[in-house]
Design an enzyme around this catalytic site. Structure first.
Site, PDB file in Angstrom:
ATOM      1  N   GLU A  32       0.813  -1.221   0.000  1.00  6.38           N
ATOM      2  CA  GLU A  32       0.000   0.000   0.000  1.00  6.38           C
ATOM      3  C   GLU A  32       0.844   1.268   0.000  1.00  6.38           C
ATOM      4  OE1 GLU A  32      -2.853  -0.494   3.126  1.00  6.38           O
ATOM      5  OE2 GLU A  32      -3.681  -2.301   2.206  1.00  6.38           O
ATOM      6  N   LYS A  60     -15.585  -1.528   2.555  1.00  9.02           N
ATOM      7  CA  LYS A  60     -14.836  -2.007   1.391  1.00  9.02           C
ATOM      8  C   LYS A  60     -15.852  -2.542   0.397  1.00  9.02           C
ATOM      9  CE  LYS A  60     -10.644  -3.366   3.873  1.00  9.02           C
ATOM     10  NZ  LYS A  60      -9.964  -4.493   4.545  1.00  9.02           N
TER      11      LYS A  60
END
Length: 425
Positions: free
Chosen positions: A205, A337
């Site tokens: 990330e 999400k």
């Protein structure tokens, strides 16, 4: 009225070099929506199912040709000719076509790709940006970024147990300023790590993944970086953690292997209380396991009035699990999400339920991302107030930040950056 003319799925690559599903929905007037589906590394056991081919001779078993075939051969014939503007009806049809509780037949990756591409096609057809199409005139709040600048756990190969150490530029006056502040701290952290002769390689990330002795060392390095960048920890930039505690949980205990410790839920809670006392931590995500409802209740009693306690694996963007959490007073925030539940409508329902219960909402990426920026639009559409989309590095992360810069510019004076208020405490 323009109806759905064609739906087409294909296999593309995500940011980890794994295949994922991309879908295009074409309307009769030529409008087109395209969406690519993300994929997680640390996944909750209760998430909707991501369909993988399992053919070890192709992409090490991670191909998604079956999910793509489900888009092209099962979903497309049923949805072509339908009204793209009735998103709930489209999503109900997708759920019915699958017919399972967890979208395991067609795959949440196939279903979500179609769901999002449909919304984008409809938005293009009426000439609106997606955030405005979904949120109307009230969509005006830019999210505070939770920037994952130091990685451990499942997102890195090192001895740090906590999966993500994040910074939140709560003292900024605009999203653009927040992005600048966070980026300056990110570069400052790189310098801090270099001085200590620590690795500055980056994780999935975009955060750094050095081998540190303890979680406290990670926090101290970030505090140093914030100050060196010219900011005050807590006032300008707050800290947030994603512990991903389900990954540490075995036999009813939490195993902090990097530090050689084993803790009970009560000991984990005491550990967090100590961290919150010592550092300007305003948010802890997945502090306990997805199965440890009793522990979550205690954690919320102890820390819920002081900081944001985010349920990710605990809730998996699922309204049924969220309803249980609200009833049992577990957590006070939900991580959203899109691929955990698998349709846009169900995602929006979960956000609505959370807001009604006074829970904050954080829109989140996955560790396997693409250049798709839908989540940036969803964050503004629902006035989520917070977004979690990695470090200000790696194009698949930065794409979301850049899209939010454009949205802020487009909103002009009507745009709001909530700062500290986004946390709701």
């Amino acid at each position: 009225m323009s109806y759905i003319e064609e739906i087409y799925g294909r296999e593309i690559l995500d940011s980890r070099g794994n295949p994922t599903v991309e879908v295009e929905v074409l309307l009769e007037d030529g409008s087109m929506g395209r969406a690519a589906v993300p994929s997680g590394a640390s996944t909750g056991a209760f998430e909707a199912v991501e369909l993988r081919d399992g053919d070890k001779g192709r992409f090490l078993g991670k191909g998604v040709l079956q999910a793509v075939a489900n888009v092209n051969e099962v979903i497309a014939p049923e949805l072509e000719g339908l009204n793209p503007f009735d998103q709930p009806a489209i999503d109900r049809e997708l759920i019915a076509l699958d017919g399972t509780e967890n979208k395991g037949k067609l795959g949440a990756n196939a279903i979500l790709g179609v769901s999002l591409a449909n919304a984008k096609a409809a938005a293009e057809c009426v000439g609106l940006p997606l955030y405005q199409y979904l949120g109307g005139v009230n969509a005006k709040e830019l999210p505070v970024p939770m920037m994952n600048i130091l990685n451990g756990g499942q997102h890195a190969d090192n001895n740090v147990d906590i999966q993500e150490f994040m910074i939140m530029p709560v003292g900024a006056k605009s999203f653009a300023e927040a992005l600048q502040m966070g980026t300056e701290v990110y570069h400052s952290l790189k310098a801090v790590l270099k001085e200590k002769s620590l690795a500055t390689a980056i994780g999935d990330e975009g955060g750094f993944a050095p081998s540190l002795e303890s979680n406290a060392d990670a926090l101290l390095a970030i505090m140093d970086a914030i100050q060196r960048a010219g900011y005050t920890p807590g006032k300008d930039i707050a800290l947030a953690l994603d512990v991903a505690a389900t990954e540490l949980y075995r036999d009813g205990k939490y195993h902090l292997e990097g530090e050689g410790l084993t803790k009970t839920a009560d000991e984990m809670i005491a550990y967090y209380e100590d961290l919150v006392e010592k550092y300007p931590i305003v948010s802890i995500e997945d502090g306990l396991s997805e199965e440890d409802w009793e522990g979550w209740k205690k954690l919320t009693e102890k820390l819920g009035s002081k900081i944001q306690l985010v349920g990710d694996d605990l809730f998996v963007t699922n309204p049924a699990r969220l309803a249980r959490g609200i009833k049992e007073k577990c957590a006070n925030s939900i991580l959203i999400k899109l691929n955990q539940i698998g349709t846009l409508t169900e995602t929006l329902d979960a956000i609505e339920m959370a807001k009604r219960a006074g829970y904050t909402t954080v829109i989140s990426h996955r560790s396997g991302e693409t250049e798709d920026v839908t989540m940036a639009h969803v964050a503004v559409a629902v006035n989520a107030g917070q977004i979690k989309t990695g470090a200000p590095a790696r194009t698949e992360r930065v794409a979301k930040y850049n899209e939010l810069l454009r949205i802020e510019e487009e909103l002009g004076e009507t745009g709001v950056y909530p700062g500290h208020e986004a946390l709701g405490r």
